[in-house]
Design an enzyme around this catalytic site. Structure first.
Site, PDB file in Angstrom:
ATOM      1  CE  LYS A 185      -4.014  -2.249   0.401  1.00 45.68           C
ATOM      2  NZ  LYS A 185      -3.937  -3.704   0.386  1.00 45.68           N
TER       3      LYS A 185
HETATM    4  C1  LIG Z   1      -5.182  -4.575   1.152  1.00 44.75           C
HETATM    5  C2  LIG Z   1      -6.652  -4.553   1.252  1.00 44.75           C
HETATM    6  C3  LIG Z   1      -7.341  -5.066   2.372  1.00 44.75           C
HETATM    7  C4  LIG Z   1      -6.675  -5.900   3.428  1.00 44.75           C
HETATM    8  O1  LIG Z   1      -5.678  -5.283   4.110  1.00 44.75           O
HETATM    9  P1  LIG Z   1      -4.514  -6.156   4.788  1.00 44.75           P
HETATM   10  O2  LIG Z   1      -3.758  -5.110   5.536  1.00 44.75           O
HETATM   11  O3  LIG Z   1      -3.725  -6.776   3.683  1.00 44.75           O
HETATM   12  O4  LIG Z   1      -5.130  -7.153   5.678  1.00 44.75           O
HETATM   13  C5  LIG Z   1      -8.714  -4.885   2.442  1.00 44.75           C
HETATM   14  N1  LIG Z   1      -9.397  -4.274   1.460  1.00 44.75           N
HETATM   15  C6  LIG Z   1      -8.783  -3.807   0.360  1.00 44.75           C
HETATM   16  C7  LIG Z   1      -9.608  -3.120  -0.684  1.00 44.75           C
HETATM   17  C8  LIG Z   1      -7.398  -3.949   0.209  1.00 44.75           C
HETATM   18  O5  LIG Z   1      -6.812  -3.515  -0.917  1.00 44.75           O
END
Ligand SMILES: *Cc1c(COP(=O)(O)O)cnc(C)c1O
Length: 382
Positions: A185
């Site tokens: 991210k």
């Molecule tokens: C990355 C993501 C998640 C989950 O987050 P994690 O930190 O990997 O558990 C949930 N929703 C969306 C849309 C994502 O892109």
């Protein structure tokens, strides 16, 4: 010689030497987790940076989603989008809720706010939209509808770090918003996440929820889980926050280069945020429409052959996974736009540190493909 692979993203990693003082501090304090000093500092610092004073940090975004849903005491059905990472729907099922899929907007990939109302039943308790690619969902419509129909709203804001709408954080919309700080991210703590809460009381309830339900040294007054972020993660977040503005401006420059190079190509479309949106350029989705000389999958394969690891976000749709495919709302006729977008989207590499020469490689390949086929057609017509 094979070219070095280029990935769609690469984590923001400050110089290791800059992290050492944080490590020494942790070793000195011997406080590794459970709301330690770096955890407290990061909640403060993120609150200031994002303009959301009541943030509760989590070990990852999925646990944050689970706890946000749990905190609101949702029941029955929750309206959501099929065009997302699978954690969005999984978090509902994990809470014993039934996801109800609604179709999406053909350009932003966000849930189509106009189609939400017809999916509401007496069992509906909430709406769980995603700010897809970091572009805000239609919060005005969604919030108004939710208020009118007595529904809760949780925004999956995993992509929306730092995004503003009319100069205000998008993260303060709805009852709760959930961030992910996963390595892929815009802002990362290796793994991590957060819930943005509207006030101190709701933050306090969520702080308990992520710590086994403890309300004091010996008092457990409600159900809880272990969702805590540790000191290593929090320290890394603090370090990374120092460089986030630079990272965001690099992302913007990469976005603009793609735009300049590709926006005139017939059959390719891209997202342009509205002027009142301050975007984070988290992804570069490119839509390969039917009038492009080759399919999205052919473009994807061609890029892969050249070591460019583009990704098809989001393909397949969540509603096409076996766990969800039998839901009534998952049928193809209910989700025509999502289905088409899932077959046309390709996300190109965008991250701070992506070399201009690498980006040029991506652009040249796409232009060559557009051109090759075009000249082939010209030859055939002669
Ligand atoms: C990355 C993501 C998640 C989950 O987050 P994690 O930190 O990997 O558990 C949930 N929703 C969306 C849309 C994502 O892109």
């Amino acid at each position: 010689m094979k070219n070095n692979p280029v990935y769609v993203t690469s984590p923001l990693l400050p110089p290791l030497a800059d992290f050492m003082p944080y490590l020494e501090n942790i070793w000195q304090n011997r406080w590794l987790t459970n709301n330690g000093p770096f955890h407290q500092q990061l909640e403060q610092a993120l609150g200031n940076y994002l303009g959301c004073p009541h943030i509760s940090l989590f070990a990852n975004g999925t646990l944050a989603l689970l706890c946000a849903i749990q905190a609101l005491g949702l029941t029955g059905e929750v309206i959501t989008t099929p065009y997302s990472f699978v954690a969005t729907s999984h978090s509902l099922v994990w809470n014993n809720l039934q996801p109800v899929f609604v179709d999406i907007d053909p350009l932003t990939g966000n849930i189509d706010a106009e189609k939400i109302e017809q999916a509401i039943t007496p069992a509906t308790s909430a709406i769980l939209p995603v700010h897809c690619y970091g572009i805000p969902a239609d919060v005005t419509r969604i919030n108004a509808l939710a208020r009118r129909r007595g529904l809760k709203v949780i925004y999956d804001a995993a992509h929306a770090f730092g995004v503003e709408r009319n100069r205000a954080s998008i993260l303060n919309q709805g009852d709760l918003s959930v961030l992910s700080f996963h390595a892929t991210k815009v802002f990362n703590t290796f793994e991590g996440g957060a819930i943005v809460c509207p006030d101190r009381e709701s933050k306090q309830a969520i702080d308990r929820l992520k710590n086994f339900g403890f309300a004091g040294e010996t008092a457990v007054e409600s159900l809880g889980i272990n969702g805590k972020m540790n000191e290593l993660q929090a320290a890394f977040g603090l370090l990374q926050l120092q460089r986030i503005d630079e990272a965001l401006s690099q992302r913007k420059a990469i976005y603009q280069r793609y735009r300049r190079a590709l926006s005139a190509v017939a059959g390719l479309e891209m997202v342009t945020p509205a002027p009142h949106i301050s975007w984070n350029y988290a992804y570069f989705p490119l839509y390969v429409r039917a009038d492009f000389p080759c399919s999205r999958d052919a473009l994807y394969a061609r890029l892969r052959d050249d070591g460019i690891m583009a990704r098809r976000y989001f393909y397949p749709l969540i509603s096409d996974f076996p766990l969800y495919a039998s839901h009534p709302s998952a049928r193809a006729g209910n989700l025509p736009v999502a289905r088409r977008l899932a077959d046309q989207v390709i996300c190109l590499p965008i991250y701070p540190g992506l070399a201009a020469s690498q980006q040029q490689r991506v652009i040249q390949l796409i232009l060559a493909l557009a051109d090759e086929r075009a000249s082939h057609h010209r030859r055939q017509r002669r």
